[in-house]
Design a protein around this motif. Structure first.
Motif, PDB file in Angstrom:
ATOM      1  N   PHE A 103       0.807  -1.227   0.000  1.00  0.00           N
ATOM      2  CA  PHE A 103       0.000   0.000   0.000  1.00  0.00           C
ATOM      3  C   PHE A 103       0.834   1.269   0.000  1.00  0.00           C
ATOM      4  O   PHE A 103       0.300   2.350  -0.270  1.00  0.00           O
ATOM      5  N   LEU A 104       2.116   1.180   0.295  1.00  0.00           N
ATOM      6  CA  LEU A 104       2.952   2.374   0.339  1.00  0.00           C
ATOM      7  C   LEU A 104       3.020   3.044  -1.033  1.00  0.00           C
ATOM      8  O   LEU A 104       3.292   2.394  -2.042  1.00  0.00           O
ATOM      9  N   ARG A 106       0.588   4.262  -2.782  1.00  0.00           N
ATOM     10  CA  ARG A 106      -0.566   4.069  -3.658  1.00  0.00           C
ATOM     11  C   ARG A 106      -1.593   5.186  -3.547  1.00  0.00           C
ATOM     12  O   ARG A 106      -2.404   5.385  -4.436  1.00  0.00           O
ATOM     13  N   SER A 107      -1.566   5.929  -2.450  1.00  0.00           N
ATOM     14  CA  SER A 107      -2.591   6.946  -2.221  1.00  0.00           C
ATOM     15  C   SER A 107      -2.120   8.313  -2.696  1.00  0.00           C
ATOM     16  O   SER A 107      -0.934   8.611  -2.689  1.00  0.00           O
ATOM     17  N   ARG A 111       1.505   9.244   2.979  1.00  0.00           N
ATOM     18  CA  ARG A 111       1.605   8.069   3.851  1.00  0.00           C
ATOM     19  C   ARG A 111       0.331   7.848   4.666  1.00  0.00           C
ATOM     20  O   ARG A 111      -0.095   6.713   4.878  1.00  0.00           O
ATOM     21  N   ASP A 114      -2.090   6.170   2.498  1.00  0.00           N
ATOM     22  CA  ASP A 114      -1.722   4.765   2.315  1.00  0.00           C
ATOM     23  C   ASP A 114      -2.240   3.919   3.473  1.00  0.00           C
ATOM     24  O   ASP A 114      -2.776   2.815   3.279  1.00  0.00           O
TER      25      ASP A 114
END
Length: 382
Positions: A103-104, A106-107, A111, A114
């Motif tokens: 997930f790091l 990806r948003s 952070r 994520d």
């Protein structure tokens, strides 16, 4: 070693996997040890040691570890056809924020985003697992948080409270208001605007389980009439007051759409001048005060429907202000008159009680010699 009496297995839980504190650190073991992680009553390691959190990259597998424990517990209880209560509390959105490698990055929210994305994925897996096991029609799920986003933590480590004022550690809406989602397929009809408190979950859970409440005064209310829409015309819940405290000081009261501030305070002037701001970009003169300012004779009143950001106090000269104050004042008086103070459970601090030699540390070779016990009265500046 003073605090085992506060741990989950001493308060009705049959199983526990987790830590008794947040994942601050890493610490120097000669001055303060890293927080232990437990499997039931035995230590299985420490944060930053056996349970890694990379402070530089934000990578940690802890949420996935907690997720697998939850899925395994649900499966175990399903096989035995026993009712169960699962309290799943990931801490990845609490600074220092972390997410697993998948997930790091990806948003679009850095952070923090994520970490939220990973929690969202994990909750989805839990709900899907309930359906796979065929028990979703008989399982009540409630999702919420304990406070608003810590906006003082900076762009990578804090969330957003949207239009609401300030954040965690304040009694403005940004500090106290959280979203909540109740999920029970076939039983909960839709969205509700009912104002509630986390204290209501105790009374609500007892009601759902068919258990009579203990013979004592309870702060929380049973939300099942609202959640199940069994009494759509019941206004006793809709109009219930909510009291906002910092420590033992009643700061504000909400009744219906109105909120009255009897004291205002964001954070201390010393903190503010050192660059710590609990209301970044949201300073409201006379409202986000940096001293504890009393308004008990003439509270600041806001209509949160028209003004969710608490920026425009209702004029004290208006008929609306006088009408609202006449409704709220007796509610506050009754609350304070009936309040029975209790001794704070966390009133004494002692370094010797902090994680030096938890149960099971011998097996891991993780026991540390603690300092001399010299308890002092805790200071809670916020």
């Amino acid at each position: 070693f003073l605090w085992p009496k506060f741990l989950p297995l001493e308060h009705g839980f049959d199983q526990w996997f987790g830590a008794p504190n947040c994942h601050f650190g890493p610490y120097n073991s000669s001055k303060r040890p890293n927080v232990p992680v437990y499997n039931n009553s035995e230590m299985v390691g420490r944060y930053y040691e056996e349970f890694q959190i990379n402070r530089k990259t934000g990578e940690s597998n802890l949420t996935q570890l907690y997720l697998q424990e939850a899925l395994g517990f649900i499966h175990q209880q399903s096989l035995s056809s026993k009712p169960f209560f699962l309290y799943w509390a990931p801490d990845s959105t609490h600074s220092p924020v972390y997410a697993s490698q998948r997930f790091l990055g990806r948003s679009s929210r850095g952070r923090y985003g994520d970490a939220v994305m990973e929690i969202d994925d994990s909750v989805g897996q839990i709900l899907s697992w309930l359906s796979t096991l065929g028990i979703e029609q008989n399982t009540f799920v409630f999702f919420t948080s304990d406070n608003g986003a810590a906006v003082m933590s900076g762009p990578n480590e804090s969330g957003s409270n949207g239009p609401f004022l300030c954040g965690k550690e304040t009694t403005f809406e940004g500090g106290m208001r959280e979203p909540a989602v109740a999920w029970w397929p076939g039983h909960i009809p839709g969205v509700s605007f009912q104002l509630s408190s986390l204290m209501d979950l105790f009374s609500t859970s007892l009601s759902l389980a068919g258990v009579s409440p203990p013979n004592r005064t309870l702060d929380g209310l049973d939300l099942t009439p609202v959640l199940l829409n069994s009494h759509p015309n019941n206004t006793s819940l809709t109009d219930r007051p909510i009291f906002y405290y910092r420590g033992n000081q009643l700061m504000a009261v909400r009744l219906g759409p109105y909120k009255a501030h009897y004291w205002t305070w964001s954070n201390s002037l010393e903190e503010f001048e050192s660059g710590i701001n609990f209301c970044p970009g949201q300073e409201v003169p006379g409202v986000t005060t940096h001293v504890q300012k009393e308004h008990t004779m003439q509270p600041l009143i806001f209509h949160l429907g028209r003004d969710p950001g608490e920026k425009y106090p209702i004029s004290v000269l208006s008929m609306e202000y006088q009408t609202v104050l006449r409704r709220i004042a007796p509610v506050v008086k009754q609350h304070l008159d009936s309040l029975v103070p209790a001794a704070p459970q966390l009133n004494m601090c002692d370094l010797a009680a902090m994680n030096w030699a938890p149960a099971g540390c011998e097996k891991l070779g993780k026991c540390l010699k603690g300092p001399e016990s010299l308890p002092w009265k805790c200071e809670w500046p916020h």
